[in-house]
Design an enzyme around this catalytic site. Structure first.
Site, PDB file in Angstrom:
ATOM      1  N   CYS A  57       0.759  -1.041  -0.100  1.00 48.95           N
ATOM      2  CA  CYS A  57      -0.087   0.140  -0.088  1.00 48.95           C
ATOM      3  C   CYS A  57       1.071   1.283  -0.048  1.00 48.95           C
ATOM      4  O   CYS A  57       1.766   1.177   0.717  1.00 48.95           O
ATOM      5  CB  CYS A  57      -0.941  -0.049   1.206  1.00 48.95           C
ATOM      6  SG  CYS A  57      -1.529   1.581   1.573  1.00 48.95           S
ATOM      7  N   ASP A  64      -0.195  -5.874   0.304  1.00 49.90           N
ATOM      8  CA  ASP A  64      -1.379  -6.124  -0.456  1.00 49.90           C
ATOM      9  C   ASP A  64      -1.195  -7.385  -1.391  1.00 49.90           C
ATOM     10  O   ASP A  64      -0.165  -7.658  -1.938  1.00 49.90           O
ATOM     11  CB  ASP A  64      -1.872  -4.963  -1.565  1.00 49.90           C
ATOM     12  CG  ASP A  64      -2.367  -3.798  -0.929  1.00 49.90           C
ATOM     13  OD1 ASP A  64      -3.084  -3.927   0.078  1.00 49.90           O
ATOM     14  OD2 ASP A  64      -1.898  -2.804  -1.239  1.00 49.90           O
ATOM     15  N   VAL A  79       5.965 -13.506 -24.274  1.00 51.13           N
ATOM     16  CA  VAL A  79       6.424 -13.042 -22.936  1.00 51.13           C
ATOM     17  C   VAL A  79       7.322 -14.185 -22.525  1.00 51.13           C
ATOM     18  O   VAL A  79       6.691 -15.586 -22.343  1.00 51.13           O
ATOM     19  CB  VAL A  79       5.467 -12.690 -22.004  1.00 51.13           C
ATOM     20  CG1 VAL A  79       6.241 -12.434 -20.638  1.00 51.13           C
ATOM     21  CG2 VAL A  79       4.512 -11.653 -22.241  1.00 51.13           C
ATOM     22  N   GLU A  80       8.598 -13.896 -22.302  1.00 52.12           N
ATOM     23  CA  GLU A  80       9.536 -14.926 -21.611  1.00 52.12           C
ATOM     24  C   GLU A  80       9.074 -15.168 -20.193  1.00 52.12           C
ATOM     25  O   GLU A  80       9.119 -14.340 -19.537  1.00 52.12           O
ATOM     26  CB  GLU A  80      10.856 -14.629 -22.056  1.00 52.12           C
ATOM     27  CG  GLU A  80      11.998 -15.731 -21.634  1.00 52.12           C
ATOM     28  CD  GLU A  80      11.874 -16.350 -20.189  1.00 52.12           C
ATOM     29  OE1 GLU A  80      11.541 -17.449 -19.937  1.00 52.12           O
ATOM     30  OE2 GLU A  80      12.529 -15.298 -19.535  1.00 52.12           O
ATOM     31  N   GLU A  99      -5.249  -0.403  -8.494  1.00 52.75           N
ATOM     32  CA  GLU A  99      -5.539  -0.133 -10.018  1.00 52.75           C
ATOM     33  C   GLU A  99      -4.288   0.168 -10.615  1.00 52.75           C
ATOM     34  O   GLU A  99      -4.042  -0.191 -11.985  1.00 52.75           O
ATOM     35  CB  GLU A  99      -6.404   1.097 -10.261  1.00 52.75           C
ATOM     36  CG  GLU A  99      -7.855   1.196  -9.189  1.00 52.75           C
ATOM     37  CD  GLU A  99      -7.766   1.211  -7.838  1.00 52.75           C
ATOM     38  OE1 GLU A  99      -8.985   1.380  -7.368  1.00 52.75           O
ATOM     39  OE2 GLU A  99      -6.733   1.274  -7.176  1.00 52.75           O
TER      40      GLU A  99
END
Length: 159
Positions: A57, A64, A79-80, A99
């Site tokens: 946070c 979190d 993506v590797e 977010e």
């Protein structure tokens, strides 16, 4: 009948794959690697699930926790996965709102591999008694692609 083994693609020498690397201390420091898509003429979905994602946070510094789901239809690049794991782990000491983390990860992956379509679901565990779910998407899902539901149930607590 013997099958001819598929030739391994020539990979860039600077990949983190197959060698010891330092853990990145921040998302900005983390390197996200890509590799050529050997099925670039076929539309299909790749899914990464990170059920134990952590960040901090930005106000309290408390941890979190989230369950992240990344789905994408690759174009030229994949993506590797080792680099993705290191990138996601770099958020452990990073302070950001739910977010921001979710959207930042989606944008960074999309920027690195330029997929035909990508979505990320961030299913965050409660902070202050309220769970927060964050969703971001880029591109248009190619026609005829089957994308399974992400399968993460809404947070129910004890209910």
């Amino acid at each position: 009948m013997s099958k001819t083994p598929r030739k391994s693609p020539k990979l860039p020498a600077d990949l983190q794959l197959g060698r010891a690397v330092e853990w990145p201390t921040s998302p900005e420091q983390a390197k996200l690697d890509r590799v050529p898509n050997p099925q670039k003429d076929t539309n299909y979905v790749v899914r990464f699930t990170a059920p134990e994602f952590t960040s901090l946070c930005p106000i309290t510094g408390q941890p979190d926790f989230a369950h992240l789901m990344i789905d994408y239809v690759p174009g030229q690049w994949l993506v590797e996965s080792k680099s993705l794991k290191l990138y996601l782990a770099s958020f452990r000491n990073h302070g950001a709102f739910h977010e921001d983390c979710t959207v930042e990860i989606g944008k960074r992956v999309a920027s690195a591999i330029k997929p035909k379509w990508l979505r990320i679901g961030g299913y965050w565990y409660p902070r202050g008694g309220i769970p927060i779910d964050v969703f971001w998407q880029t591109g248009t899902l190619p026609k005829g692609i089957w994308v399974p539901e992400q399968g993460v149930a809404p947070y129910r607590g004890r209910g």
